[in-house]
Enzyme design. Structure first.
Site, PDB file in Angstrom:
ATOM      1  N   GLU A  38      93.440  41.205  16.323  1.00 29.03           N
ATOM      2  CA  GLU A  38      94.032  39.861  16.183  1.00 29.03           C
ATOM      3  C   GLU A  38      95.281  39.924  15.321  1.00 29.03           C
ATOM      4  OE1 GLU A  38      91.217  37.035  14.428  1.00 29.03           O
ATOM      5  OE2 GLU A  38      90.975  36.309  16.482  1.00 29.03           O
TER       6      GLU A  38
ATOM      7  N   ALA B 189      89.166  30.393  18.681  1.00 28.28           N
ATOM      8  CA  ALA B 189      88.817  29.295  17.764  1.00 28.28           C
ATOM      9  C   ALA B 189      89.493  27.991  18.206  1.00 28.28           C
ATOM     10  CB  ALA B 189      89.206  29.653  16.338  1.00 28.28           C
TER      11      ALA B 189
ATOM     12  N   GLY C 112      95.548  32.825  19.584  1.00 25.28           N
ATOM     13  CA  GLY C 112      96.375  32.040  20.505  1.00 25.28           C
ATOM     14  C   GLY C 112      95.809  31.859  21.900  1.00 25.28           C
TER      15      GLY C 112
ATOM     16  N   HIS D  84      87.599  39.314   8.874  1.00 26.77           N
ATOM     17  CA  HIS D  84      88.515  38.497   9.661  1.00 26.77           C
ATOM     18  C   HIS D  84      89.821  38.365   8.872  1.00 26.77           C
ATOM     19  CE1 HIS D  84      90.353  34.894  11.355  1.00 26.77           C
ATOM     20  NE2 HIS D  84      89.686  35.193  12.446  1.00 26.77           N
TER      21      HIS D  84
HETATM   22  O1  G3P Z   1      88.698  34.409  14.994  1.00 27.34           O
HETATM   23  C1  G3P Z   1      89.431  33.858  15.981  1.00 27.34           C
HETATM   24  C2  G3P Z   1      90.737  33.441  15.544  1.00 27.34           C
HETATM   25  O2  G3P Z   1      91.249  33.970  14.437  1.00 27.34           O
HETATM   26  C3  G3P Z   1      91.703  33.125  16.628  1.00 27.34           C
HETATM   27  O3  G3P Z   1      92.156  31.882  16.350  1.00 27.34           O
HETATM   28  O4  G3P Z   1      92.715  29.612  16.819  1.00 27.34           O
HETATM   29  O5  G3P Z   1      94.186  31.434  17.637  1.00 27.34           O
HETATM   30  O6  G3P Z   1      91.965  31.088  18.683  1.00 27.34           O
HETATM   31  P1  G3P Z   1      92.797  30.954  17.447  1.00 27.34           P
END
Ligand code: G3P
Length: 239
Positions: free
Chosen positions: A146, A207, A186, A98
């Protein structure tokens, strides 16, 4: 409560190390996942911190993923997280590299190999289209694209950088059509999910949009409903 099978489209809920999703709260999130699954039938897995894995696995039917694993065999590896031990603790899968726990390419390759030996489902994260193709060549079950700069921003990758999602889908499928592609960063609502699926993603990694939501159940349900609509578009409005 029926067992949740890992299938697509998939939501992978990364609990990270937020206080809202640590300890007993992690268990509550796994139970929230069960409720959303009961309502939508959409496959959702959860990735708690290593210390919470056993308790989460013991208290729900939600598939549990590790946030990180080490490419080591059982033996003298103080401080490492051995894949077989995670399976014994109830883990079904693992996030690998990650962006908040990045690994060099050769370590990613070794980690996928070890995970496979322990029969763990592998989701490898990548921050660029090129990296997503590179890690796909190691044969993981899935790759998650990501862009780090959008993580936790509330600015959805599927709208802010659609080309990185469609680019990763194309690049990964060219290397190995069997490898699934998730996108993350996001994502906060159903519209972001629909945009991601329209770009060819087969699921999402999320997340803060759920963990830090005022109503995590409603937030997760909104994401799952978008996938439900995607799976079974309403064609017969009279029905
Ligand atoms: O692993 C998922 C993450 O890194 C995405 O984070 O808080 O933007 O959904 P978020």
């Amino acid at each position: 409560m029926s067992v949740i099978i890992i299938r697509y489209p998939l939501i992978l809920l990364n609990l990270k190390t937020y206080p809202e999703s640590t300890g007993q709260n992690a268990i509550e999130f796994a139970r929230t996942v069960e409720r959303v699954y009961e309502k939508t039938g959409i496959s959702i897995a959860v990735a708690p911190q290593t210390v919470d894995i056993q308790a989460v696995a013991d208290s729900s039917e939600t598939p549990v993923f590790a946030q990180h694993i080490d490419p080591v065999k059982p033996g003298k590896n103080t401080g490492h997280t051995v894949p077989e031990a995670l399976v014994e603790a109830g883990c079904e899968g693992a996030l690998i590299s990650h962006s908040e726990r990045q690994l060099p390419l050769e370590v990613i390759e070794a980690t996928i190999k070890r995970a496979r030996e322990a029969d763990l489902y592998t989701v490898v994260c990548a921050d660029t289209v090129e990296k997503s193709a590179r890690v796909a060549s190691f044969g993981p079950d899935a790759v998650a694209i990501e862009p780090p700069e959008l993580i936790g921003s509330g600015i959805p990758v599927s709208k802010a950088q659609p080309e990185i999602v469609s680019g990763a889908v194309e690049a990964v499928k060219k290397v190995n059509p069997k490898v699934k592609v998730l996108c993350g960063a996001g994502i906060t609502d159903g519209e972001d999910v629909t945009a991601a699926l329209e770009l060819g993603a087969e699921g999402i990694l999320v997340a803060s949009g759920v963990v830090k939501a005022e109503d995590p159940y409603a937030a997760l349900l909104d994401l799952a409903r978008a996938m439900q609509r995607w799976k079974k578009p309403v064609t017969d409005v009279t029905g």
